[in-house]
Each structure stands twice: as C-alpha cells, then as structure tokens.
Design a protein around this motif. Structure first.
Motif, short mmCIF file in Angstrom:
data_model
loop_
_atom_site.label_atom_id
_atom_site.label_comp_id
_atom_site.label_asym_id
_atom_site.label_seq_id
_atom_site.Cartn_x
_atom_site.Cartn_y
_atom_site.Cartn_z
N GLN A 55 7.71 60.98 33.30
CA GLN A 55 8.99 61.43 32.72
C GLN A 55 10.16 60.72 33.41
OE1 GLN A 55 8.16 63.03 29.97
NE2 GLN A 55 6.13 63.02 30.92
N MET A 56 10.03 60.52 34.71
CA MET A 56 11.09 59.81 35.45
C MET A 56 11.20 58.36 34.98
SD MET A 56 10.36 61.13 39.30
CE MET A 56 11.22 62.53 39.98
N VAL A 57 10.05 57.72 34.85
CA VAL A 57 10.01 56.31 34.44
C VAL A 57 10.51 56.16 33.01
CG1 VAL A 57 8.44 54.37 33.97
CG2 VAL A 57 8.19 55.70 36.07
N ALA A 58 10.26 57.17 32.17
CA ALA A 58 10.71 57.13 30.78
C ALA A 58 12.23 57.20 30.66
CB ALA A 58 10.07 58.27 29.99
N GLY A 59 12.89 57.53 31.75
CA GLY A 59 14.35 57.54 31.76
C GLY A 59 14.97 58.82 31.21
N LEU A 60 14.23 59.92 31.28
CA LEU A 60 14.80 61.18 30.82
C LEU A 60 16.01 61.55 31.67
CD1 LEU A 60 11.70 63.50 30.25
CD2 LEU A 60 13.05 62.30 28.53
N LYS A 61 17.04 62.05 31.03
CA LYS A 61 18.21 62.51 31.77
C LYS A 61 17.99 63.93 32.28
CE LYS A 61 23.17 63.08 31.48
NZ LYS A 61 24.37 63.06 30.66
N ASN A 62 17.51 64.82 31.40
CA ASN A 62 17.28 66.22 31.76
C ASN A 62 15.88 66.64 31.34
OD1 ASN A 62 19.88 66.90 32.82
ND2 ASN A 62 20.66 66.95 30.73
N LEU A 63 15.13 67.11 32.30
CA LEU A 63 13.82 67.71 32.05
C LEU A 63 14.00 69.20 32.27
CD1 LEU A 63 10.76 67.47 31.54
CD2 LEU A 63 10.49 66.96 33.98
N VAL A 64 13.81 69.99 31.21
CA VAL A 64 14.11 71.41 31.25
C VAL A 64 12.82 72.21 31.05
CG1 VAL A 64 15.45 73.29 30.24
CG2 VAL A 64 16.41 70.98 30.30
N PHE A 65 12.47 73.00 32.05
CA PHE A 65 11.33 73.90 31.97
C PHE A 65 11.87 75.29 31.67
CE2 PHE A 65 9.93 70.45 34.68
CZ PHE A 65 8.63 70.21 34.24
N ILE A 66 11.13 76.04 30.84
CA ILE A 66 11.59 77.37 30.47
C ILE A 66 10.47 78.38 30.68
CG2 ILE A 66 12.57 78.83 28.65
CD1 ILE A 66 13.56 76.26 27.28
N ILE A 67 10.82 79.45 31.39
CA ILE A 67 9.93 80.60 31.54
C ILE A 67 10.54 81.72 30.70
CG2 ILE A 67 8.96 82.31 33.12
CD1 ILE A 67 9.27 80.17 35.36
N GLY A 68 9.82 82.15 29.70
CA GLY A 68 10.34 83.16 28.78
C GLY A 68 10.29 84.55 29.37
#
Length: 157
Positions: free
Chosen positions: A92-105
């Motif tokens: 995900q870092m290499v793909a150049g994502l700006k924001n990686l958002v994890f969600i716990i419901g």
C-alpha cells in the motif's frame, strides 16, 4: 502514507486505553497515525440493529475522503499472518496511497453503504473478539507490521 483508525464509541476500559495509547505513541515513529473516535449514538433502545448500523454508517462515511483506501475490520475479511500483513502494508505504501483508513464498527458491524464504500475487508482472526478488544489487537499488529518492515527485533519467528 497516513494511517487512520476509525472507531465507533469511546474505549471503555482503562487497560485497553493504556495499551492503545502505548502502541499509538510507538507508531508515530514509523508513520503518521491517527485514531478518530465517532461518538456513540444516544437513545438507541427504541431502534433496531439495522437502524443503528445505518446511523453509525452515516457517521463513518462522513469521516471519509474521496481518495481514502478503506479497510473494514470484518470477521469475513481476508486473514493475514503478521508477516503477510506487513507485506500488504508495504504494498500500500509503494502504491502511493495518501490515506489508508481502517474501520472498526460498532457491536453489530457495518451498514451496507459502508461495505459498498470499502476497498478491502480484513479479519484479525477466525475467533470473535469484542469490538473494544479489537482496537488494541489491531494497533499492536500495525506496530508489529512496522517493526517487521524495519527489520527490528520486536517480532520473533
């Protein structure tokens, strides 16, 4: 890449808050990390579980930006070993994502619109954990992933 963790409701127990805080403080040495806590809904005794999920879902969706890569922590998601999770994070870092958002419901999971908005579903285990406990487990695993990527001795194989 910035990593965010979105939670429904405050963390109820001191021992969980202490553990989460410990790993949150450690994580800032590796990447920008933020926890966003969405307040619990009030007066929920008269609404159904589905209505509760929909209302929580609206609040979750309001926290997301258009280009966020959204990962739901969901019991039906993909399972990783710690090493495989670290490799996934690196991709995900290499793909150049700006924001990686994890969600716990919340206690009853996610609404259908939240599932539709997500990019990926991830399970921490085949076992079921309380949504309160998952917070600590996830933050520790994210920290572990970062130490694996840096070749640090926290993770033993």
């Amino acid at each position: 890449m910035k990593v965010k963790l979105i939670l429904i409701g405050k963390t109820n127990h001191d021992y969980l808050r202490t553990g989460i805080s410990e790993y949150q403080n450690r994580l800032v040495h590796y990447l920008p990390f933020e926890i966003i806590t969405i307040a619990d809904l009030k007066n929920t005794k008269k609404i159904s579980k589905d209505q509760l999920k929909m209302k929580e879902g609206e609040r979750i969706l309001n926290q997301l930006q258009k280009l966020d890569y959204v990962v739901l922590l969901d019991e039906k998601g993909k399972e990783f070993s710690s090493v495989n999770f670290s490799n996934w994070i690196e991709k995900q870092m290499v793909a150049g994502l700006k924001n990686l958002v994890f969600i716990i419901g919340g206690a009853y999971g996610f609404s259908e619109p939240v599932y539709q908005r997500s990019n990926f579903k991830m399970a921490l285990s085949k076992m079921t954990f309380s949504h309160q406990m998952v917070r600590l487990i996830f933050v520790e695993q994210l920290y572990r992933a970062m130490t694996i990527l840096k070749g640090e001795p926290y993770h033993h194989q």
